[in-house]
Structures are given as structure tokens and as C-alpha cells.
Scaffold this motif. Structure first.
Motif, mmCIF file in Angstrom:
data_model
loop_
_atom_site.group_PDB
_atom_site.id
_atom_site.type_symbol
_atom_site.label_atom_id
_atom_site.label_comp_id
_atom_site.label_asym_id
_atom_site.label_seq_id
_atom_site.Cartn_x
_atom_site.Cartn_y
_atom_site.Cartn_z
ATOM 1 N N THR A 61 0.843 -1.186 0.000
ATOM 2 C CA THR A 61 0.000 0.000 0.000
ATOM 3 C C THR A 61 0.880 1.237 0.000
ATOM 4 O OG1 THR A 61 -1.753 -1.171 1.176
ATOM 5 C CG2 THR A 61 -1.808 1.227 1.271
ATOM 6 N N TYR A 62 0.472 2.219 -0.798
ATOM 7 C CA TYR A 62 1.233 3.448 -0.961
ATOM 8 C C TYR A 62 0.343 4.657 -0.707
ATOM 9 C CZ TYR A 62 4.202 0.199 -3.524
ATOM 10 O OH TYR A 62 4.969 -0.874 -3.880
ATOM 11 N N LYS A 63 0.941 5.792 -0.340
ATOM 12 C CA LYS A 63 0.211 7.049 -0.277
ATOM 13 C C LYS A 63 -0.146 7.418 -1.705
ATOM 14 C CE LYS A 63 2.370 8.812 3.897
ATOM 15 N NZ LYS A 63 3.142 9.937 4.477
ATOM 16 N N LEU A 64 -1.207 8.218 -1.854
ATOM 17 C CA LEU A 64 -1.699 8.522 -3.194
ATOM 18 C C LEU A 64 -2.137 9.967 -3.311
ATOM 19 C CD1 LEU A 64 -2.565 7.354 -6.000
ATOM 20 C CD2 LEU A 64 -4.818 6.984 -4.967
ATOM 21 N N LYS A 65 -1.748 10.577 -4.432
ATOM 22 C CA LYS A 65 -2.271 11.886 -4.804
ATOM 23 C C LYS A 65 -2.449 11.885 -6.309
ATOM 24 C CE LYS A 65 2.050 14.481 -5.314
ATOM 25 N NZ LYS A 65 2.715 15.705 -4.882
ATOM 26 N N GLY A 69 6.394 7.578 1.938
ATOM 27 C CA GLY A 69 7.009 8.697 2.652
ATOM 28 C C GLY A 69 6.774 10.024 1.973
ATOM 29 N N ILE A 70 7.657 10.407 1.046
ATOM 30 C CA ILE A 70 7.515 11.674 0.341
ATOM 31 C C ILE A 70 7.267 11.396 -1.145
ATOM 32 C CG2 ILE A 70 8.876 13.023 1.974
ATOM 33 C CD1 ILE A 70 11.259 12.757 0.079
ATOM 34 N N SER A 71 6.611 12.335 -1.793
ATOM 35 C CA SER A 71 6.178 12.149 -3.173
ATOM 36 C C SER A 71 7.318 11.865 -4.145
ATOM 37 C CB SER A 71 5.403 13.382 -3.636
ATOM 38 O OG SER A 71 4.971 13.228 -4.950
ATOM 39 N N VAL A 72 8.512 12.344 -3.834
ATOM 40 C CA VAL A 72 9.665 12.112 -4.706
ATOM 41 C C VAL A 72 9.970 10.618 -4.832
ATOM 42 C CG1 VAL A 72 12.147 12.548 -4.960
ATOM 43 C CG2 VAL A 72 10.636 14.376 -4.207
ATOM 44 N N LEU A 73 9.665 9.858 -3.781
ATOM 45 C CA LEU A 73 9.926 8.422 -3.768
ATOM 46 C C LEU A 73 8.679 7.656 -4.221
ATOM 47 C CD1 LEU A 73 11.759 8.208 -0.330
ATOM 48 C CD2 LEU A 73 12.789 8.396 -2.596
ATOM 49 N N GLY A 74 8.355 7.785 -5.499
ATOM 50 C CA GLY A 74 7.171 7.114 -5.992
ATOM 51 C C GLY A 74 7.185 6.974 -7.494
ATOM 52 N N ARG A 75 6.022 6.629 -8.022
ATOM 53 C CA ARG A 75 5.900 6.493 -9.469
ATOM 54 C C ARG A 75 4.537 7.015 -9.914
ATOM 55 N NH1 ARG A 75 4.793 0.055 -10.339
ATOM 56 N NH2 ARG A 75 2.561 0.266 -10.115
ATOM 57 N N ASN A 76 4.502 7.436 -11.162
ATOM 58 C CA ASN A 76 3.281 7.963 -11.758
ATOM 59 C C ASN A 76 2.569 6.887 -12.553
ATOM 60 O OD1 ASN A 76 3.875 10.543 -10.796
ATOM 61 N ND2 ASN A 76 4.965 11.090 -12.651
ATOM 62 N N GLN A 77 1.263 7.061 -12.639
ATOM 63 C CA GLN A 77 0.463 6.200 -13.483
ATOM 64 C C GLN A 77 -0.691 7.045 -14.016
ATOM 65 O OE1 GLN A 77 -1.706 2.665 -11.924
ATOM 66 N NE2 GLN A 77 -0.012 1.515 -12.823
ATOM 67 N N THR A 78 -1.032 6.865 -15.283
ATOM 68 C CA THR A 78 -2.162 7.584 -15.861
ATOM 69 C C THR A 78 -3.249 6.587 -16.212
ATOM 70 O OG1 THR A 78 -0.697 9.282 -16.781
ATOM 71 C CG2 THR A 78 -2.897 9.112 -17.734
#
Length: 145
Positions: free
Chosen positions: A110-114, A131-140
Motif C-alpha cells: 500500500t502506498y500514499k496517493l495523490k 514517505g515523500i512524493s519524490v519516492l514514488g511512481r506515476n500512473q495515468t
């Protein structure tokens, strides 16, 4: 006359306060990061507390209809169809969303989401992160309805 004006004002306020979120009731195609093919149809539903959740309506990739074997807790070994993968997503202004979580059924994590609605309402740009948004990935995701 004063009572009518007050009643109409209250009715207008109630209609505005109960206006559904733009994502409420919409269906989106999730897109595989590697193949760029649609994987599933996911429907957003507004909860009583005003946040949004999203549930898998159908699986579009053959062979992936099975249970969520890597999921934890109440999702363990549950069917992917009907699985709620987004929780507590909140509209933070206009077409922007934050403070939600998303579960990846393939990893069970599970990940944080925006995210935000883009391209005239035809795309949903999401960012899952730890943690912080920089440590994530995008999906459209692409609007299906």
C-alpha cells in the motif's frame, strides 16, 4: 416573503454542500506500466465522510482474474474483482486530490496517493509513493465512461 427567501437560500446551500465529487461514479481503465495495455476497470465512489474509494469492477488482462495472493490482512486471497484498491482520497481543490492510499494487488503493498484529473477529464494522473512524493511512481488512467 422573508421565510421563502431563507428557505430558498438554505436549499441552495444544501444542494451545493451535497454536490458530488467529479470522480464520484466515474470508471477508469488502469494501464499496465510495462505493456501500456489496459489492465482493469476501476470505479470511484464517494464515501459518507467525503473521501473517495475505488473498486475494481472487472479485470481486462487474461490470467489475472485470480485472488490477491500477495495482499495482506482482509484482502488476503480475495478476488480481484470487487477489491477496493483506493481509500480515503480527498479533493483538495478543483481537480486535485491527495491524502489517499492505493494498494498494488500484484505486490500487496500500500502506498500514499495523490493525483489530478487532466486532459479535459479524460485522464487521471496518479502518483503512488512511500514517505515523500519524490519516492514514488506515476500512473495515468484513462476514463472509461
Amino acid at each position: 416573503m422573508k421565510k421563502i427567501t431563507i428557505a430558498l437560500g438554505l436549499f441552495g446551500f444544501m444542494a451545493f454542500a451535497n454536490a458530488a465529487d467529479p470522480l464520484n461514479g466515474t470508471v477508469w481503465k488502469t494501464i499496465d506500466d510495462k505493456t501500456k495495455e489496459p489492465k482493469a476497470l476501476v470505479k470511484f465512489t464517494e464515501q459518507k465522510n467525503g473521501t473517495l474509494s475505488a473498486t475494481i469492477q472487472s479485470i481486462l488482462t487474461k490470467g489475472e482474474e485470480n485472488s490477491c495472493s500477495k495482499c495482506e490482512g482482509p484482502y488476503k486471497d480475495k478476488s480481484l474483482k470487487g477489491l477496493t484498491i483506493v481509500h480515503d482520497l480527498k479533493n483538495v481543490g478543483g481537480t486535485n486530490y491527495d491524502n489517499g492510499t492505493i494498494m498494488d494487488p500484484q505486490s500487496g503493498k500500500t502506498y500514499k496517493l495523490k493525483g489530478n484529473i487532466a486532459d479535459g477529464g479524460q485522464k487521471l494522473e496518479l502518483r503512488g509513493y512511500i514517505g515523500i512524493s519524490v519516492l514514488g511512481r506515476n500512473q495515468t488512467w484513462i476514463r472509461a465512461n
